[in-house]
Design a protein around this motif. Structure first.
Motif, PDB file in Angstrom:
ATOM      1  N   MET A 263      -9.279  -0.951   2.708  1.00  0.00           N
ATOM      2  CA  MET A 263      -9.896  -0.702   1.399  1.00  0.00           C
ATOM      3  C   MET A 263      -9.684  -1.901   0.476  1.00  0.00           C
ATOM      4  SD  MET A 263      -9.484   3.290   0.498  1.00  0.00           S
ATOM      5  CE  MET A 263      -8.116   3.977   1.367  1.00  0.00           C
ATOM      6  N   VAL A 264      -8.481  -2.526   0.574  1.00  0.00           N
ATOM      7  CA  VAL A 264      -8.204  -3.697  -0.259  1.00  0.00           C
ATOM      8  C   VAL A 264      -9.169  -4.835   0.091  1.00  0.00           C
ATOM      9  CG1 VAL A 264      -6.467  -5.452  -0.808  1.00  0.00           C
ATOM     10  CG2 VAL A 264      -5.788  -3.070  -0.615  1.00  0.00           C
TER      11      VAL A 264
ATOM     12  N   TYR B 116     -19.660   0.970  -1.063  1.00  0.00           N
ATOM     13  CA  TYR B 116     -19.891   0.157  -2.267  1.00  0.00           C
ATOM     14  C   TYR B 116     -19.946  -1.329  -1.918  1.00  0.00           C
ATOM     15  CZ  TYR B 116     -17.953   4.617  -3.918  1.00  0.00           C
ATOM     16  OH  TYR B 116     -17.704   5.947  -4.102  1.00  0.00           O
TER      17      TYR B 116
ATOM     18  N   CYS C 239     -12.177  -4.469   0.910  1.00  0.00           N
ATOM     19  CA  CYS C 239     -13.444  -4.175   0.228  1.00  0.00           C
ATOM     20  C   CYS C 239     -13.342  -4.472  -1.270  1.00  0.00           C
ATOM     21  CB  CYS C 239     -13.834  -2.712   0.410  1.00  0.00           C
ATOM     22  SG  CYS C 239     -14.083  -2.287   2.122  1.00  0.00           S
ATOM     23  N   ASP C 240     -12.110  -4.697  -1.758  1.00  0.00           N
ATOM     24  CA  ASP C 240     -11.902  -4.934  -3.192  1.00  0.00           C
ATOM     25  C   ASP C 240     -12.024  -6.401  -3.557  1.00  0.00           C
ATOM     26  OD1 ASP C 240     -11.352  -2.284  -3.480  1.00  0.00           O
ATOM     27  OD2 ASP C 240      -9.176  -2.513  -3.390  1.00  0.00           O
TER      28      ASP C 240
ATOM     29  N   ALA D 137     -15.077   3.821   0.383  1.00  0.00           N
ATOM     30  CA  ALA D 137     -14.804   2.411   0.104  1.00  0.00           C
ATOM     31  C   ALA D 137     -15.837   1.515   0.769  1.00  0.00           C
ATOM     32  CB  ALA D 137     -13.401   2.044   0.594  1.00  0.00           C
TER      33      ALA D 137
ATOM     34  N   HIS E 200      -5.606   1.679   3.928  1.00  0.00           N
ATOM     35  CA  HIS E 200      -5.533   1.034   2.613  1.00  0.00           C
ATOM     36  C   HIS E 200      -5.690  -0.481   2.705  1.00  0.00           C
ATOM     37  CE1 HIS E 200      -4.059   5.038   1.592  1.00  0.00           C
ATOM     38  NE2 HIS E 200      -4.531   4.772   0.387  1.00  0.00           N
TER      39      HIS E 200
ATOM     40  N   THR F 277       0.852  -1.195   0.000  1.00  0.00           N
ATOM     41  CA  THR F 277       0.000   0.000   0.000  1.00  0.00           C
ATOM     42  C   THR F 277       0.887   1.244   0.000  1.00  0.00           C
ATOM     43  OG1 THR F 277      -0.074  -0.019   2.407  1.00  0.00           O
ATOM     44  CG2 THR F 277      -1.835  -1.208   1.263  1.00  0.00           C
TER      45      THR F 277
END
Ligand code: ATP
Ligand code: AMO
Length: 441
Positions: free
Chosen positions: A225-226, A401, A228-229, A398, A222, A189
């Motif tokens: 956030m990853v 979604y 959530c990806d 983030a 971060h 990150t």
């Protein structure tokens, strides 16, 4: 002669050891010189008895004139010494020198000697008592901590330091191997970010092409956030920056963070189980596979026992250093362990991204892990509901979604090694430590 490693020399070896540093040089008369040569932490005595290069003793005189720490290439026959070797790190065989070439000559007066830097406080005290230690201006040579760090390039050559950083490499290696084997994905990150990720006080601020920015205090935002990806389980090994202003034995301004983040099925205890499996396996591995290194560390830095318990602490405050120590004593005495986890911290003392306990929001779904009564890991379930989060736009978005419940933890690599090896100061486990007043070397 074939090329040989000093560490694997035995009575049947013969060969050439390249690029050894001359740790000690001594001559006897005009024809005999002894060199203690070091290669990757192993040492061997080389004897030049005046036989080489013409047999007139010229090579022995050349050897005797070499400055300590010069890099020397030696070829010769391996033999058993007349007297058994004293000193636990030195090979039991010696090399009868036939050829010798100085590859790089060190300055004659080194700012610190490797043997001085390798001396434990106990050794110095003992040497003072028997007056047998090398003396400089009438004083026993003891190299202080700051001086060692000023000349870290020499200090790192001691057996204990070589061992510390080999242990550190193992810790990082096990962390990766174990998480990869459990399906985690390694990520990287950004370290230049727009705001603080842990708390505004301890952040390094800088100018990012005209925009205010910070050096990341953790990969916290971060790594979430990853999650959530669509990556269900991730880890990162990377630099972490904290603008610490006071000198303590366990804080660096830059350290190596070992971070984990994972989706949760039911409960944050799933993160605690990963921590437990990971660190039990890690400590077992270090005990099984790093015996030689741990022994080298202990020889210079023997472990000091902890103090006695007897302490009261208010339930809604975070633990300070003294309270952590007292708790450590109690756990050690009652449960016979110095490795334990403390769960459900008061919400008020945890960062904004920590999930409160559903049954009582005064507590949080969080934990810290302690080794020898000091924190090595912080972890928690995170808030994944955007309305409950502080307003860092890109971070909060983030979670708008679709975001799974998730949790994770962060570990300081230098702290793991410091506490596992009972070293007492984090400067010993950082190659080139960054503490408030030190930016060099
Ligand atoms: P982290 O800062 O990542 O949480 P930590 O070990 O510093 O790790 P804290 O909960 O911040 O844990 O601090 C615990 C105790 O450590 C504090 O109450 C304080 O006694 C001491 N401490 C923390 N940071 C500092 C500092 N920069 N200078 C002096 N003491 C500190
Ligand atoms: P925390 O701030 O507790 O949590 O840091 C996690 C771990 O990092 C180490 N550590 C340090 N090591 C050396 N010098 C420092 N100044 C320093 N500060 C911290 C400690 C500590 O346990 N984002 C959370 C982690 C998480 O919840 O995932 C965090 O950074 O070993």
């Amino acid at each position: 002669y074939p090329w040989v490693d000093v560490a694997s020399l035995g009575p049947e070896s013969s060969g050439r050891a390249c690029a050894c540093a001359a740790q000690a040089v001594r001559s006897v008369g005009r024809r005999v010189a002894f060199l203690v040569m070091r290669q990757d932490g192993a040492t061997v005595q080389c004897v030049d008895a005046g036989g080489g290069a013409g047999g007139d003793g010229g090579m022995a005189r050349f050897a005797a004139g070499l400055s300590r720490e010069s890099v020397v290439d030696v070829a010769g026959a391996v033999s058993l010494p007349r007297e058994p070797v004293r000193g636990t790190t030195q090979q039991a065989v010696e090399i009868r020198v036939e050829k010798l070439h100085c590859v790089s000559r060190a300055v004659p007066a080194l700012p610190i000697g490797v043997d001085d830097a390798a001396r434990s406080e106990e050794d110095v005290a003992r040497a003072k008592a028997v007056s047998s230690c090398r003396r400089a201006g009438g004083q026993v040579v003891h190299v202080g901590h700051d001086k060692r760090l000023d000349y870290r390039v020499i200090d790192l050559r001691t057996a204990a330091n070589q061992a510390i950083f080999r242990v550190q490499c193992e810790v990082e290696n096990i962390f990766r191997q174990m998480l990869l084997s459990e399906g985690f994905v390694g990520i990287h990150t950004p370290k230049l970010i727009g705001g603080s990720s842990e708390g505004a006080a301890a952040v390094f601020r800088l100018d990012y092409n005209g925009q205010p920015s910070c050096l990341a205090q953790s990969p916290q935002l971060h790594k979430q956030m990853v999650l959530c990806d669509g990556f269900g389980r991730v880890f990162e090994v990377g630099p972490v920056f904290r603008a610490e202003h006071s000198n303590t034995h366990r804080h660096l301004c830059e350290f190596v963070g070992l971070d984990v983040e994972m989706a949760l099925r039911d409960h944050y205890i799933e993160v605690c189980h990963v921590v437990d499996r990971l660190f039990v396996a890690m400590f077992d591995h270090l005990n099984d596979k790093c015996g030689k290194e741990l022994e080298a560390i202990r020889r210079q830095y023997p472990f000091q026992p902890l103090k006695k318990p007897g302490y009261t602490w208010t339930p809604w405050a975070d633990l300070n250093t003294e309270a952590e120590k007292k708790l450590g004593d109690l756990v050690r005495d009652r449960y016979g362990t110095e490795f334990y986890m403390l769960c459900r911290y008061p919400s008020a003392v945890r960062p904004f991204y920590t999930m409160p306990c559903p049954e009582d929001p005064r507590y949080s779904c969080s934990f810290d892990v302690f080794v020898r009564a000091e924190e090595i890991i912080s972890g928690a379930q995170r808030v994944h509901v955007p309305e409950l989060l502080a307003s860092i736009a890109t971070y909060v978005n983030a979670f708008r979604y679709g975001a799974p419940p998730h949790g994770g933890f962060g570990v300081g690599l230098e702290r793991v090694v410091m506490l596992f090896c009972g070293l007492g100061n984090i400067r010993k486990t950082s190659l080139f430590p960054r503490v408030p007043r030190r930016l060099a070397p």
